[in-house]
Design a protein around this motif. Structure first.
Motif, PDB file in Angstrom:
ATOM      1  N   LYS A 184      -5.628 -25.179  57.630  1.00  0.00           N
ATOM      2  CA  LYS A 184      -7.005 -24.900  58.047  1.00  0.00           C
ATOM      3  C   LYS A 184      -7.941 -25.845  57.277  1.00  0.00           C
ATOM      4  CE  LYS A 184      -5.813 -21.073  60.331  1.00  0.00           C
ATOM      5  NZ  LYS A 184      -4.437 -20.846  59.867  1.00  0.00           N
ATOM      6  N   ASN A 185      -8.895 -26.412  57.990  1.00  0.00           N
ATOM      7  CA  ASN A 185      -9.843 -27.308  57.353  1.00  0.00           C
ATOM      8  C   ASN A 185     -10.832 -26.533  56.483  1.00  0.00           C
ATOM      9  OD1 ASN A 185     -12.591 -26.888  58.906  1.00  0.00           O
ATOM     10  ND2 ASN A 185     -10.994 -26.928  60.488  1.00  0.00           N
ATOM     11  N   THR A 186     -11.556 -27.259  55.636  1.00  0.00           N
ATOM     12  CA  THR A 186     -12.528 -26.626  54.742  1.00  0.00           C
ATOM     13  C   THR A 186     -13.832 -26.283  55.439  1.00  0.00           C
ATOM     14  OG1 THR A 186     -13.514 -28.737  54.055  1.00  0.00           O
ATOM     15  CG2 THR A 186     -11.574 -27.962  52.817  1.00  0.00           C
ATOM     16  N   GLY A 187     -14.064 -26.879  56.626  1.00  0.00           N
ATOM     17  CA  GLY A 187     -15.298 -26.628  57.353  1.00  0.00           C
ATOM     18  C   GLY A 187     -16.509 -27.354  56.785  1.00  0.00           C
ATOM     19  N   GLU A 188     -16.280 -28.284  55.877  1.00  0.00           N
ATOM     20  CA  GLU A 188     -17.384 -28.939  55.186  1.00  0.00           C
ATOM     21  C   GLU A 188     -18.239 -29.797  56.119  1.00  0.00           C
ATOM     22  OE1 GLU A 188     -18.013 -31.858  51.284  1.00  0.00           O
ATOM     23  OE2 GLU A 188     -15.997 -31.255  51.928  1.00  0.00           O
ATOM     24  N   PHE A 189     -17.574 -30.549  57.029  1.00  0.00           N
ATOM     25  CA  PHE A 189     -18.292 -31.441  57.931  1.00  0.00           C
ATOM     26  C   PHE A 189     -17.886 -31.181  59.373  1.00  0.00           C
ATOM     27  CE2 PHE A 189     -18.079 -33.979  53.944  1.00  0.00           C
ATOM     28  CZ  PHE A 189     -19.441 -34.017  53.676  1.00  0.00           C
ATOM     29  N   PHE A 190     -18.688 -31.745  60.284  1.00  0.00           N
ATOM     30  CA  PHE A 190     -18.491 -31.500  61.717  1.00  0.00           C
ATOM     31  C   PHE A 190     -17.322 -32.290  62.297  1.00  0.00           C
ATOM     32  CE2 PHE A 190     -20.049 -33.134  66.032  1.00  0.00           C
ATOM     33  CZ  PHE A 190     -19.404 -32.126  66.736  1.00  0.00           C
ATOM     34  N   LEU A 191     -17.392 -33.623  62.281  1.00  0.00           N
ATOM     35  CA  LEU A 191     -16.424 -34.416  63.044  1.00  0.00           C
ATOM     36  C   LEU A 191     -16.135 -35.740  62.339  1.00  0.00           C
ATOM     37  CD1 LEU A 191     -16.175 -34.948  66.822  1.00  0.00           C
ATOM     38  CD2 LEU A 191     -16.445 -36.982  65.398  1.00  0.00           C
ATOM     39  N   ILE A 192     -14.862 -36.165  62.420  1.00  0.00           N
ATOM     40  CA  ILE A 192     -14.432 -37.428  61.848  1.00  0.00           C
ATOM     41  C   ILE A 192     -13.728 -38.267  62.914  1.00  0.00           C
ATOM     42  CG2 ILE A 192     -12.257 -36.401  61.036  1.00  0.00           C
ATOM     43  CD1 ILE A 192     -14.196 -39.354  59.416  1.00  0.00           C
ATOM     44  N   TYR A 193     -13.990 -39.563  62.871  1.00  0.00           N
ATOM     45  CA  TYR A 193     -13.345 -40.543  63.753  1.00  0.00           C
ATOM     46  C   TYR A 193     -12.770 -41.623  62.850  1.00  0.00           C
ATOM     47  CZ  TYR A 193     -13.250 -44.450  67.183  1.00  0.00           C
ATOM     48  OH  TYR A 193     -12.900 -45.509  67.988  1.00  0.00           O
ATOM     49  N   ALA A 194     -11.444 -41.715  62.786  1.00  0.00           N
ATOM     50  CA  ALA A 194     -10.787 -42.683  61.904  1.00  0.00           C
ATOM     51  C   ALA A 194      -9.905 -43.585  62.746  1.00  0.00           C
ATOM     52  CB  ALA A 194      -9.967 -41.968  60.837  1.00  0.00           C
ATOM     53  N   ALA A 195     -10.349 -44.820  62.933  1.00  0.00           N
ATOM     54  CA  ALA A 195      -9.589 -45.758  63.755  1.00  0.00           C
ATOM     55  C   ALA A 195      -9.873 -47.181  63.314  1.00  0.00           C
ATOM     56  CB  ALA A 195      -9.947 -45.587  65.226  1.00  0.00           C
ATOM     57  N   PHE A 253      -8.768 -35.605  57.267  1.00  0.00           N
ATOM     58  CA  PHE A 253      -9.149 -34.647  58.303  1.00  0.00           C
ATOM     59  C   PHE A 253      -9.379 -33.236  57.758  1.00  0.00           C
ATOM     60  CE2 PHE A 253      -6.662 -37.281  61.657  1.00  0.00           C
ATOM     61  CZ  PHE A 253      -7.671 -38.226  61.658  1.00  0.00           C
ATOM     62  N   GLN A 254      -8.822 -32.921  56.612  1.00  0.00           N
ATOM     63  CA  GLN A 254      -8.924 -31.552  56.106  1.00  0.00           C
ATOM     64  C   GLN A 254     -10.360 -31.136  55.791  1.00  0.00           C
ATOM     65  OE1 GLN A 254      -7.173 -30.957  52.151  1.00  0.00           O
ATOM     66  NE2 GLN A 254      -7.323 -33.169  51.781  1.00  0.00           N
ATOM     67  N   HIS A 255     -11.277 -32.074  55.723  1.00  0.00           N
ATOM     68  CA  HIS A 255     -12.670 -31.772  55.407  1.00  0.00           C
ATOM     69  C   HIS A 255     -13.528 -31.571  56.660  1.00  0.00           C
ATOM     70  CE1 HIS A 255     -11.771 -32.869  51.261  1.00  0.00           C
ATOM     71  NE2 HIS A 255     -11.222 -33.974  51.717  1.00  0.00           N
ATOM     72  N   LEU A 281      -2.146 -31.400  61.071  1.00  0.00           N
ATOM     73  CA  LEU A 281      -1.693 -31.299  59.687  1.00  0.00           C
ATOM     74  C   LEU A 281      -2.852 -31.305  58.703  1.00  0.00           C
ATOM     75  CD1 LEU A 281       1.403 -33.661  59.915  1.00  0.00           C
ATOM     76  CD2 LEU A 281       1.438 -31.182  59.585  1.00  0.00           C
ATOM     77  N   GLY A 282      -3.987 -31.867  59.103  1.00  0.00           N
ATOM     78  CA  GLY A 282      -5.182 -31.804  58.273  1.00  0.00           C
ATOM     79  C   GLY A 282      -5.991 -30.541  58.474  1.00  0.00           C
ATOM     80  N   GLY A 283      -5.634 -29.748  59.484  1.00  0.00           N
ATOM     81  CA  GLY A 283      -6.336 -28.487  59.717  1.00  0.00           C
ATOM     82  C   GLY A 283      -7.566 -28.603  60.593  1.00  0.00           C
ATOM     83  N   ALA A 284      -7.807 -29.782  61.185  1.00  0.00           N
ATOM     84  CA  ALA A 284      -8.935 -29.957  62.094  1.00  0.00           C
ATOM     85  C   ALA A 284      -8.505 -29.657  63.523  1.00  0.00           C
ATOM     86  CB  ALA A 284      -9.477 -31.385  62.004  1.00  0.00           C
ATOM     87  N   ILE A 285      -9.454 -29.277  64.366  1.00  0.00           N
ATOM     88  CA  ILE A 285      -9.154 -29.115  65.784  1.00  0.00           C
ATOM     89  C   ILE A 285      -9.156 -30.502  66.424  1.00  0.00           C
ATOM     90  CG2 ILE A 285      -9.996 -28.225  67.988  1.00  0.00           C
ATOM     91  CD1 ILE A 285     -11.057 -25.798  66.540  1.00  0.00           C
ATOM     92  N   PRO A 286      -8.054 -30.904  67.052  1.00  0.00           N
ATOM     93  CA  PRO A 286      -7.997 -32.241  67.649  1.00  0.00           C
ATOM     94  C   PRO A 286      -8.867 -32.333  68.903  1.00  0.00           C
ATOM     95  CG  PRO A 286      -5.785 -31.324  67.272  1.00  0.00           C
ATOM     96  CD  PRO A 286      -6.760 -30.203  67.131  1.00  0.00           C
TER      97      PRO A 286
END
Length: 392
Positions: A184-195, A253-255, A281-286
């Motif tokens: 489960k993510n920490t819920g700290e931030f909204f969305l991440i894009y890593a590419a 992604f866990q953040h 695996l990072g706990g974020a919703i894909p």
């Protein structure tokens, strides 16, 4: 996928089965393992780990081949096995190998022309790699006489779920399989894009998410969408060491509550890469777009399908999840896999301890180490299922 190729090989003729048995008679088990991969994790690469899992009886010593000259100088015989990592060995043509060859690939099309930029990955495109009695494929193509389907992301997890260069293995399969261990993510931030590969439709999706939801979005890597919309975006405060590249994106992604993890190509590709796995695996919703194969692997209530041709559906759902914590938690807490143990058996079972070793046995059957009738029987069952589906 070339359906005609698949259909032609789903139900091999009695003559094909007879010829295959003749080929393998008295030579059922390879004597030595040869490997070809210039990947930086060699010899712990995906194909080599696949070989040691599927053929544990073999001597784990790997005879390395990188070029056709290496092959000519080697003492390889028809009793040996070559694991060929697609596009990693441009100077070795596996068709010259005298024994059996298993081509391990993340590419999802057979019989297509080489893309203009594909030369950088090697001289052999899929169209140059015939499916024949001594050449077998393990990759995202549909199951066929000389093909067992698996996915790039799963091969990657299988490779990194063990020590690499002194590190300890991560229990990643358990996090996917055991609902009680779902990250489960920490819920700290909204969305991440890593590419680092900036695909236009993925860049456009990031721009839409930056402007339509009303929340700040973060990026990490070379890609950040349109520069005209930078006031809605920020670089992530969590930076990664890039020694393993995308392998440790899950740590980032866990953040985040959501991770934009779209593939590099549209759904005409069957490849499921590590991207969506890292989000889980990072706990974020894909937030995903790519291979339709994900619909058979993952619970549709655990991720968001973002269709670039109709993005409003995804945007509306993400907005709803952001405004309704109960609904968000339903997605976050939903099981990852679509059908529990059946999904594990169908997609992940490259070892005996996972899904009773279903895929392991199927690969061994395909190459003739175990009875080929096991693989052929499954192909005929799948053909019947496809025909029944088409008649609905």
């Amino acid at each position: 996928e070339d359906d005609s190729l698949v259909e032609n090989q789903l139900a091999p003729s009695a003559n094909q089965q007879h010829n295959n048995r003749i080929l393998l008679e008295g030579d059922n088990f390879p004597e030595r393992l040869f490997g070809c991969s210039t990947h930086h994790l060699f010899p712990h690469s995906y194909g080599i780990n696949l070989a040691t899992d599927v053929f544990p009886e073999m001597n784990p010593t790997i005879n390395k081949l990188h070029t056709n000259d290496d092959l000519m100088k080697s003492d390889a015989t028809e009793n040996d096995l070559l694991i060929y990592f697609m596009h990693s060995c441009p100077d070795l043509d596996p068709r010259n190998f005298p024994g059996k060859t298993i081509v391990v690939t993340g590419e999802s099309k057979l019989g297509i022309p080489c893309a203009p930029n594909q030369e950088q990955w090697g001289k052999h495109c899929d169209k140059d790699m015939p499916v024949g009695p001594r050449i077998f494929w393990v990759g995202p193509h549909h199951n066929a006489q000389n093909i067992v389907q698996t996915h790039w992301g799963i091969l990657l997890l299988n490779a990194r779920a063990r020590p690499i260069e002194g590190t300890i293995a991560h229990p990643e399969f358990q996090y996917l399989f055991d609902h009680a261990l779902k990250p489960k993510n920490t819920g700290e931030f909204f969305l991440i894009y890593a590419a680092s590969h900036c695909v236009p439709f993925r860049e456009d999706a990031f721009d839409l998410l930056a402007t339509k939801i009303g929340k700040e979005v973060h990026y990490n890597g070379n890609c950040r969408g349109s520069e005209l919309m930078d006031d809605q975006k920020s670089i992530s405060p969590y930076q990664l060491t890039h020694e393993l590249g995308a392998y440790n994106n899950k740590e980032l992604f866990q953040h985040y509550r959501f991770a934009l993890v779209m593939e590099n190509s549209f759904p005409d590709s069957a490849t499921v890469t590590e991207k969506i796995f890292n989000a889980y695996l990072g706990g974020a919703i894909p937030i995903y777009f790519g291979s339709l194969e994900v619909m058979g692997i993952f619970n549709p209530k655990s991720f968001i399908w973002f269709d670039p041709t109709n993005p409003q559906l995804a945007i509306d759902l993400i907005t709803e999840l952001e405004n309704d914590s109960n609904l968000y938690n339903e997605y976050l807490n939903a099981p990852i896999l679509k059908d529990g143990e059946r999904t594990i058996e169908r997609y992940f079972s490259l070892r005996d301890e996972i899904g009773r070793g279903y895929l392991k046995r199927r690969i061994r059957s395909m190459v003739g180490i175990e009875s080929t009738m096991y693989h052929y029987t499954l192909l005929n069952e799948e053909r019947i299922q496809i025909q029944q589906y088409k008649l609905r």
